[in-house]
Design a protein around this motif. Structure first.
Motif, PDB file in Angstrom:
ATOM      1  N   PRO A  43       0.850  -1.201   0.000  1.00 11.81           N
ATOM      2  CA  PRO A  43       0.000   0.000   0.000  1.00 11.81           C
ATOM      3  C   PRO A  43       0.885   1.250   0.000  1.00 11.81           C
ATOM      4  CG  PRO A  43      -0.794  -1.581   1.606  1.00 11.81           C
ATOM      5  CD  PRO A  43       0.542  -2.075   1.128  1.00 11.81           C
ATOM      6  N   GLU A  62      -4.297   2.809  -2.025  1.00 13.29           N
ATOM      7  CA  GLU A  62      -4.208   1.472  -2.614  1.00 13.29           C
ATOM      8  C   GLU A  62      -2.836   1.223  -3.239  1.00 13.29           C
ATOM      9  OE1 GLU A  62      -6.912   0.832  -5.874  1.00 13.29           O
ATOM     10  OE2 GLU A  62      -6.611   2.850  -6.596  1.00 13.29           O
ATOM     11  N   PRO A  66      -2.306  -3.671  -7.857  1.00  7.83           N
ATOM     12  CA  PRO A  66      -3.168  -4.478  -6.990  1.00  7.83           C
ATOM     13  C   PRO A  66      -3.171  -5.977  -7.326  1.00  7.83           C
ATOM     14  CG  PRO A  66      -4.487  -3.098  -8.436  1.00  7.83           C
ATOM     15  CD  PRO A  66      -3.060  -2.732  -8.671  1.00  7.83           C
ATOM     16  N   TYR A  73      -7.579  -5.377   3.651  1.00  7.71           N
ATOM     17  CA  TYR A  73      -6.243  -4.980   4.062  1.00  7.71           C
ATOM     18  C   TYR A  73      -5.990  -5.542   5.455  1.00  7.71           C
ATOM     19  CZ  TYR A  73      -6.074  -1.679   0.193  1.00  7.71           C
ATOM     20  OH  TYR A  73      -6.061  -1.116  -1.055  1.00  7.71           O
ATOM     21  N   MET A  95      -9.682   2.586   3.487  1.00  7.97           N
ATOM     22  CA  MET A  95      -8.263   2.958   3.517  1.00  7.97           C
ATOM     23  C   MET A  95      -7.894   3.637   4.838  1.00  7.97           C
ATOM     24  SD  MET A  95      -7.315   2.167   0.388  1.00  7.97           S
ATOM     25  CE  MET A  95      -8.124   1.829  -1.135  1.00  7.97           C
ATOM     26  N   GLY A 114      -2.158  -5.560   1.523  1.00  2.19           N
ATOM     27  CA  GLY A 114      -3.413  -5.857   0.844  1.00  2.19           C
ATOM     28  C   GLY A 114      -3.527  -7.353   0.625  1.00  2.19           C
TER      29      GLY A 114
END
Length: 140
Positions: A43, A62, A66, A73, A95, A114
């Protein structure tokens, strides 16, 4: 998206900031499989801030890569820089998390990862120290 990639022989692939290449044939399938078995990159822009004598706020953006849809997370934290045994999970579209129930005037080491189908790379370990209780009562 992955179903479409698996059925087509040609698709563009981003390999760097503003840089695109085209992948054809078996290499495309290999890259699709790799994206399914690799977790997300770390992240970005992780920040920690003591909110009180028993809480710390953690925020992040993010991952740059990804590698799929982020399901959640994982925030790992503890009082030892080498081992963060406590974990809290938040949904993939969140987040931010406030860690509560912490010890007063204690330094915590915190990292965020993540998780898609695989757990991703961890952020750098950051630290924050919870506040010390005031000896004075402020009334308004």
């Amino acid at each position: 998206m992955s179903r479409k990639l698996a059925t087509e022989n040609h698709f563009p692939l981003r390999v760097g900031v503003g840089c695109w290449i085209s992948i054809v044939g078996n290499l495309a399938l290999l890259l699709l499989v790799l994206s399914l078995i690799l977790g997300p990159s770390h992240p970005q822009n992780v920040k920690v801030q003591a909110m009180s004598s028993v809480s710390i706020r953690v925020t992040w953006d993010e991952p740059a890569i990804p590698n799929g849809v982020i399901k959640h997370y994982i925030i790992s934290y503890g009082t030892n820089k080498d081992v963060q045994r406590e974990e809290r999970k938040v949904t993939g579209n969140t987040m931010e998390r406030v860690l509560v129930g912490l010890h007063k005037f204690t330094t915590y080491f915190i990292k965020v990862r993540g998780n898609t189908t695989k757990i991703g790379n961890a952020s750098k370990i950051l630290n924050a120290t919870t506040h010390e209780d005031s000896k004075y009562c402020v009334t308004g």
